[in-house]
Design a protein around this motif. Structure first.
Motif, PDB file in Angstrom:
ATOM      1  N   ALA A   1      73.524  32.266  12.428  1.00 32.91           N
ATOM      2  CA  ALA A   1      74.937  32.354  12.034  1.00 32.91           C
ATOM      3  C   ALA A   1      75.488  33.754  12.304  1.00 32.91           C
ATOM      4  O   ALA A   1      76.601  33.899  12.820  1.00 32.91           O
ATOM      5  CB  ALA A   1      75.097  31.994  10.555  1.00 32.91           C
ATOM      6  N   TYR A   2      74.731  34.795  11.992  1.00 33.40           N
ATOM      7  CA  TYR A   2      75.169  36.169  12.272  1.00 33.40           C
ATOM      8  C   TYR A   2      75.324  36.400  13.769  1.00 33.40           C
ATOM      9  O   TYR A   2      76.246  37.076  14.216  1.00 33.40           O
ATOM     10  CB  TYR A   2      74.138  37.174  11.724  1.00 33.40           C
ATOM     11  CG  TYR A   2      74.396  37.669  10.333  1.00 33.40           C
ATOM     12  CD1 TYR A   2      74.733  36.799   9.308  1.00 33.40           C
ATOM     13  CD2 TYR A   2      74.259  39.013  10.031  1.00 33.40           C
ATOM     14  CE1 TYR A   2      74.927  37.263   8.015  1.00 33.40           C
ATOM     15  CE2 TYR A   2      74.453  39.487   8.749  1.00 33.40           C
ATOM     16  CZ  TYR A   2      74.790  38.601   7.744  1.00 33.40           C
ATOM     17  OH  TYR A   2      74.983  39.053   6.476  1.00 33.40           O
ATOM     18  N   ASP A   3      74.386  35.876  14.544  1.00 36.28           N
ATOM     19  CA  ASP A   3      74.415  36.084  15.989  1.00 36.28           C
ATOM     20  C   ASP A   3      75.548  35.334  16.672  1.00 36.28           C
ATOM     21  O   ASP A   3      75.902  35.656  17.814  1.00 36.28           O
ATOM     22  CB  ASP A   3      73.083  35.691  16.618  1.00 36.28           C
ATOM     23  CG  ASP A   3      72.048  36.777  16.482  1.00 36.28           C
ATOM     24  OD1 ASP A   3      72.416  37.967  16.556  1.00 36.28           O
ATOM     25  OD2 ASP A   3      70.864  36.448  16.311  1.00 36.28           O
ATOM     26  N   PHE A   4      76.126  34.376  16.004  1.00 35.28           N
ATOM     27  CA  PHE A   4      77.247  33.653  16.590  1.00 35.28           C
ATOM     28  C   PHE A   4      78.410  34.604  16.903  1.00 35.28           C
ATOM     29  O   PHE A   4      79.081  34.446  17.928  1.00 35.28           O
ATOM     30  CB  PHE A   4      77.716  32.531  15.650  1.00 35.28           C
ATOM     31  CG  PHE A   4      78.935  31.819  16.149  1.00 35.28           C
ATOM     32  CD1 PHE A   4      78.846  30.953  17.223  1.00 35.28           C
ATOM     33  CD2 PHE A   4      80.173  32.035  15.561  1.00 35.28           C
ATOM     34  CE1 PHE A   4      79.967  30.303  17.706  1.00 35.28           C
ATOM     35  CE2 PHE A   4      81.296  31.389  16.032  1.00 35.28           C
ATOM     36  CZ  PHE A   4      81.203  30.517  17.103  1.00 35.28           C
ATOM     37  N   PHE A   5      78.629  35.610  16.074  1.00 31.30           N
ATOM     38  CA  PHE A   5      79.794  36.480  16.244  1.00 31.30           C
ATOM     39  C   PHE A   5      79.713  37.402  17.458  1.00 31.30           C
ATOM     40  O   PHE A   5      80.670  37.473  18.228  1.00 31.30           O
ATOM     41  CB  PHE A   5      80.101  37.221  14.942  1.00 31.30           C
ATOM     42  CG  PHE A   5      80.511  36.264  13.860  1.00 31.30           C
ATOM     43  CD1 PHE A   5      81.766  35.686  13.874  1.00 31.30           C
ATOM     44  CD2 PHE A   5      79.618  35.899  12.869  1.00 31.30           C
ATOM     45  CE1 PHE A   5      82.142  34.767  12.903  1.00 31.30           C
ATOM     46  CE2 PHE A   5      79.986  34.977  11.893  1.00 31.30           C
ATOM     47  CZ  PHE A   5      81.246  34.411  11.912  1.00 31.30           C
ATOM     48  N   PRO A   6      78.616  38.118  17.707  1.00 31.15           N
ATOM     49  CA  PRO A   6      78.560  38.897  18.947  1.00 31.15           C
ATOM     50  C   PRO A   6      78.577  38.013  20.195  1.00 31.15           C
ATOM     51  O   PRO A   6      79.186  38.367  21.207  1.00 31.15           O
ATOM     52  CB  PRO A   6      77.265  39.701  18.852  1.00 31.15           C
ATOM     53  CG  PRO A   6      76.548  39.241  17.660  1.00 31.15           C
ATOM     54  CD  PRO A   6      77.470  38.408  16.833  1.00 31.15           C
ATOM     55  N   VAL A   7      77.945  36.841  20.111  1.00 32.19           N
ATOM     56  CA  VAL A   7      77.966  35.930  21.259  1.00 32.19           C
ATOM     57  C   VAL A   7      79.383  35.409  21.478  1.00 32.19           C
ATOM     58  O   VAL A   7      79.847  35.314  22.620  1.00 32.19           O
ATOM     59  CB  VAL A   7      76.954  34.779  21.067  1.00 32.19           C
ATOM     60  CG1 VAL A   7      77.141  33.695  22.106  1.00 32.19           C
ATOM     61  CG2 VAL A   7      75.533  35.311  21.102  1.00 32.19           C
ATOM     62  N   LEU A   8      80.098  35.105  20.411  1.00 28.27           N
ATOM     63  CA  LEU A   8      81.483  34.654  20.533  1.00 28.27           C
ATOM     64  C   LEU A   8      82.347  35.720  21.216  1.00 28.27           C
ATOM     65  O   LEU A   8      83.174  35.397  22.080  1.00 28.27           O
ATOM     66  CB  LEU A   8      82.059  34.306  19.159  1.00 28.27           C
ATOM     67  CG  LEU A   8      83.482  33.745  19.131  1.00 28.27           C
ATOM     68  CD1 LEU A   8      83.555  32.417  19.873  1.00 28.27           C
ATOM     69  CD2 LEU A   8      83.961  33.578  17.695  1.00 28.27           C
ATOM     70  N   ALA A   9      82.139  36.985  20.861  1.00 29.43           N
ATOM     71  CA  ALA A   9      82.875  38.078  21.505  1.00 29.43           C
ATOM     72  C   ALA A   9      82.579  38.119  23.007  1.00 29.43           C
ATOM     73  O   ALA A   9      83.495  38.285  23.826  1.00 29.43           O
ATOM     74  CB  ALA A   9      82.528  39.406  20.851  1.00 29.43           C
TER      75      ALA A   9
END
Length: 142
Positions: A19-27
């Motif tokens: 879930a945390y890694d979703f945000f840098p990947v989304l960027a």
């Protein structure tokens, strides 16, 4: 390493890191979509170009994961939970093993996370991608 450090990571810690890694990947995906939009002149909507864009998104996420795992065994999302990917001996895993881990993990997610849930029944609490790649996710001691 002590036995606590060598024990496989529980599914809840893995999901929190994911879930945390979703945000840098989304960027990274937003930047990639911007490039596709700039080159195409409009948002990509289906067709072969949409498939290419999806494949590039998947590759970008893989580069993020494999580069992070190879560099220190951790992605940004794994750091707060003290998680690390290692090979069966506890050393840094090879790039080949990490790419295999990423591919099998992706297939597992497409199948509703079945390979992750498998860890509940596995005798060593390993996921499909752990087993297939010969890698492990461990939780480091404080």
């Amino acid at each position: 390493m002590s036995d606590i450090e060598r024990s496989p990571t529980l599914i809840g810690w893995r999901l929190l890191a994911l879930a945390y890694d979703f945000f840098p990947v989304l960027a990274l995906w937003f930047l990639t979509a911007g490039v596709f939009t700039a080159l195409h002149g409009d948002a990509v909507r289906g067709g072969w170009l949409g498939l290419v864009e999806f494949m590039v998104f998947w590759l970008i996420a893989g580069l993020y994961a494999v580069f992070s795992w190879r560099r220190g065994g951790k992605t940004v999302g794994m750091r707060p939970w003290r998680l690390r990917v290692v090979d069966a001996r506890g050393d840094n895993a090879s790039s080949r093993a990490l790419w295999l881990r990423y591919v099998i993990g992706g297939v597992s997610l497409l199948l509703g996370g079945l390979g992750f849930w498998w860890a509940w029944f596995d005798r060593d609490r390993l996921t499909w991608h752990d087993r297939a790649s010969g890698t492990r996710m461990i939780r480091e001691a404080r």
